[in-house]
Design an enzyme around this catalytic site. Sequence first.
Site, PDB file in Angstrom:
ATOM      1  N   GLU A 139       4.057   2.931 -16.123  1.00 26.50           N
ATOM      2  CA  GLU A 139       4.821   4.237 -16.025  1.00 26.50           C
ATOM      3  C   GLU A 139       5.844   4.596 -16.531  1.00 26.50           C
ATOM      4  O   GLU A 139       6.882   4.678 -15.953  1.00 26.50           O
ATOM      5  CB  GLU A 139       4.800   4.354 -14.171  1.00 26.50           C
ATOM      6  N   ASN A 171      -0.023   1.387 -18.517  1.00 25.53           N
ATOM      7  CA  ASN A 171      -0.539   1.998 -17.516  1.00 25.53           C
ATOM      8  C   ASN A 171       0.176   3.028 -17.132  1.00 25.53           C
ATOM      9  O   ASN A 171       1.236   2.988 -17.103  1.00 25.53           O
ATOM     10  CB  ASN A 171      -0.678   0.840 -16.430  1.00 25.53           C
ATOM     11  N   HIS A 198      -4.914   8.608  -9.362  1.00 23.14           N
ATOM     12  CA  HIS A 198      -4.665   8.537  -7.915  1.00 23.14           C
ATOM     13  C   HIS A 198      -5.082  10.206  -7.684  1.00 23.14           C
ATOM     14  O   HIS A 198      -4.188  11.060  -8.011  1.00 23.14           O
ATOM     15  CB  HIS A 198      -3.159   8.502  -7.425  1.00 23.14           C
ATOM     16  N   GLU A 248      -6.654   2.525 -11.159  1.00 27.93           N
ATOM     17  CA  GLU A 248      -6.254   2.637  -9.728  1.00 27.93           C
ATOM     18  C   GLU A 248      -6.945   3.759  -9.067  1.00 27.93           C
ATOM     19  O   GLU A 248      -6.193   4.554  -8.315  1.00 27.93           O
ATOM     20  CB  GLU A 248      -4.650   2.783  -9.802  1.00 27.93           C
ATOM     21  N   ASP A 260      -8.463   6.229  -6.452  1.00 25.88           N
ATOM     22  CA  ASP A 260      -8.631   6.653  -5.259  1.00 25.88           C
ATOM     23  C   ASP A 260      -8.597   8.163  -4.962  1.00 25.88           C
ATOM     24  O   ASP A 260      -8.213   9.004  -5.983  1.00 25.88           O
ATOM     25  CB  ASP A 260      -7.734   6.008  -4.328  1.00 25.88           C
TER      26      ASP A 260
HETATM   27  O1  G3I Z   1       6.969  -6.779   1.165  1.00 27.97           O
HETATM   28  C1  G3I Z   1       7.551  -6.080   1.945  1.00 27.97           C
HETATM   29  C2  G3I Z   1       7.630  -6.989   3.247  1.00 27.97           C
HETATM   30  O2  G3I Z   1       8.402  -7.991   3.317  1.00 27.97           O
HETATM   31  C3  G3I Z   1       7.958  -5.871   4.209  1.00 27.97           C
HETATM   32  O3  G3I Z   1       7.700  -6.599   5.545  1.00 27.97           O
HETATM   33  C4  G3I Z   1       7.151  -4.635   4.483  1.00 27.97           C
HETATM   34  C5  G3I Z   1       7.452  -3.550   5.617  1.00 27.97           C
HETATM   35  O4  G3I Z   1       7.393  -2.144   4.999  1.00 27.97           O
HETATM   36  O5  G3I Z   1       7.113  -4.042   3.210  1.00 27.97           O
HETATM   37  C6  G3I Z   1       6.664  -4.768   2.127  1.00 27.97           C
HETATM   38  O6  G3I Z   1       6.864  -4.066   0.936  1.00 27.97           O
HETATM   39  C7  G3I Z   1       5.675  -3.044   0.858  1.00 27.97           C
HETATM   40  C8  G3I Z   1       5.026  -3.635  -0.514  1.00 27.97           C
HETATM   41  O7  G3I Z   1       3.849  -2.577  -0.609  1.00 27.97           O
HETATM   42  C9  G3I Z   1       4.196  -4.835  -0.351  1.00 27.97           C
HETATM   43  O8  G3I Z   1       3.237  -4.678   1.002  1.00 27.97           O
HETATM   44  C10 G3I Z   1       6.532  -1.969   0.427  1.00 27.97           C
HETATM   45  O9  G3I Z   1       7.278  -1.425   1.495  1.00 27.97           O
HETATM   46  C11 G3I Z   1       5.429  -0.761   0.022  1.00 27.97           C
HETATM   47  O10 G3I Z   1       6.350   0.371  -0.207  1.00 27.97           O
HETATM   48  C12 G3I Z   1       4.823  -1.398  -0.987  1.00 27.97           C
HETATM   49  O11 G3I Z   1       3.756  -0.411  -1.445  1.00 27.97           O
HETATM   50  C13 G3I Z   1       3.221  -0.492  -2.598  1.00 27.97           C
HETATM   51  C14 G3I Z   1       3.699   0.551  -3.758  1.00 27.97           C
HETATM   52  O12 G3I Z   1       2.913   0.227  -4.832  1.00 27.97           O
HETATM   53  C15 G3I Z   1       5.158   0.416  -4.260  1.00 27.97           C
HETATM   54  O13 G3I Z   1       5.402   1.399  -5.194  1.00 27.97           O
HETATM   55  C16 G3I Z   1       1.681  -0.381  -2.430  1.00 27.97           C
HETATM   56  O14 G3I Z   1       1.125  -1.291  -1.378  1.00 27.97           O
HETATM   57  C17 G3I Z   1       0.797  -0.355  -3.748  1.00 27.97           C
HETATM   58  O15 G3I Z   1      -0.417   0.094  -3.519  1.00 27.97           O
HETATM   59  C18 G3I Z   1       1.405   0.607  -4.689  1.00 27.97           C
HETATM   60  O16 G3I Z   1       0.917   0.652  -5.844  1.00 27.97           O
HETATM   61  C19 G3I Z   1       1.272   1.417  -6.982  1.00 27.97           C
HETATM   62  C20 G3I Z   1       0.999   0.673  -8.346  1.00 27.97           C
HETATM   63  O17 G3I Z   1       1.409  -0.679  -8.216  1.00 27.97           O
HETATM   64  C21 G3I Z   1       1.364   1.586  -9.483  1.00 27.97           C
HETATM   65  N1  G3I Z   1       0.932   2.770  -9.333  1.00 27.97           N
HETATM   66  C22 G3I Z   1       1.135   3.593  -8.191  1.00 27.97           C
HETATM   67  C23 G3I Z   1       0.403   2.719  -7.097  1.00 27.97           C
HETATM   68  C24 G3I Z   1       0.694   3.537  -5.858  1.00 27.97           C
HETATM   69  O18 G3I Z   1       1.847   3.933  -5.702  1.00 27.97           O
END
Ligand code: G3I
Length: 336
Positions: free
Chosen positions: A151, A192, A228, A256, A258
């Site tokens: 990105e 990507n 997405h 990715e 969905d």
């Molecule tokens: O790791 C912490 C954990 O310690 C904490 O307890 C918990 C409480 O909220 O948060 C955890 O972190 C989260 C992380 O995912 C791991 O689970 C973050 O809050 C959450 O914001 C994060 O979201 C991810 C997101 O990327 C971050 O930008 C999503 O799961 C994931 O699906 C998403 O994936 C991205 C791709 O990598 C790139 N393209 C877009 C896509 C969707 O945003």
Amino acid sequence: MFVLVVAAAGYIARGGADAKPLPGTPLRDLGAQRGIEVGTAVRSDVLKRNRAYRELVAAQFSSVTPENEMKWAAIEPSRGDFDFDPADEIVEQARDAGQKVRGHTLVWHAQLPGWVKDLGPQELRAAMHEHIRRVIGHYDEDVGIWDVVNEPITDRGGLRESVFERRLGPGFIADAFRTAHAADPDAKLYLNEIGAEGINAKSNRLYEIVRDLKAEGVPIDGVGFQVHANLKGLPPDFVENMRRFRGLGLDVAITEADVALKLPPSDADLQAQARIYAEIVRSCLAVECRSLTFWGFTDGRSWISETQAGRGAATLLDEHLRPKPAFFAVQRALGG
Ligand code: G3I
């Protein structure tokens, strides 16, 4: 009786239940017949404790992408201090299931630990090189494809003002690809991008960037289109757009996919979602894409419902791992 019911519910919530096999030919076999890998994003914690989830991942998919476990903040939370364990667990399961692993992602402005943002240009360059070398080096036996840069472009077609762009200039992209290639010359290296499905300012800039990288001999193999989507559907020129990248001699992949819905979805929404999923598959096949990855496969474990209020139901299976119309539509579009 009440105790028994509660105990049973707890058992299922902890993932003690067997997966109910999904009807029809598994997606991974249908994909193999069409020459593509069919993948899903996975989560190490869920893989570990939920047997039904784990069995479905193994049965249905030929490739997995760690959803968060290989991101910089997860894997190198402080400088030089690497935590490979959660990603290793995914890689081991994938090996057992005969699956490929897509490495996601080496250089991205998000999920970046604070220490990286504080570095000056020289230190940042050194840290980026070290990060790429160590992560690719750790996985050189098991991970054959990397999202090297994720990105880097804004919707308006500018280079995103990330710490990498500000401190290292636009050359950070070529630098990252060259470093990745030196770390594993056999790995396939991808750029990507999100929201670059149609022909628009972002995908035009993406096209120029990868065209120039190729012209300069930078080792880039492919472009990942995230997809997405929502009920607005796919841009009508998605296939035409991917074709121009293929025309540069690059591979393309859907990385990715969905389709987010407003909650609660109506039957008509679920049918419309199924049609969009089918179109995603057909678009991928139309350009001989390498792989098609869904960003999660169950509504119980999807970033959409976790991060977007009032939206969700974005994947192929419901939260009880039961197939939705989208699942059958994907099967049919793959020839099942
Ligand atoms: O790791 C912490 C954990 O310690 C904490 O307890 C918990 C409480 O909220 O948060 C955890 O972190 C989260 C992380 O995912 C791991 O689970 C973050 O809050 C959450 O914001 C994060 O979201 C991810 C997101 O990327 C971050 O930008 C999503 O799961 C994931 O699906 C998403 O994936 C991205 C791709 O990598 C790139 N393209 C877009 C896509 C969707 O945003």
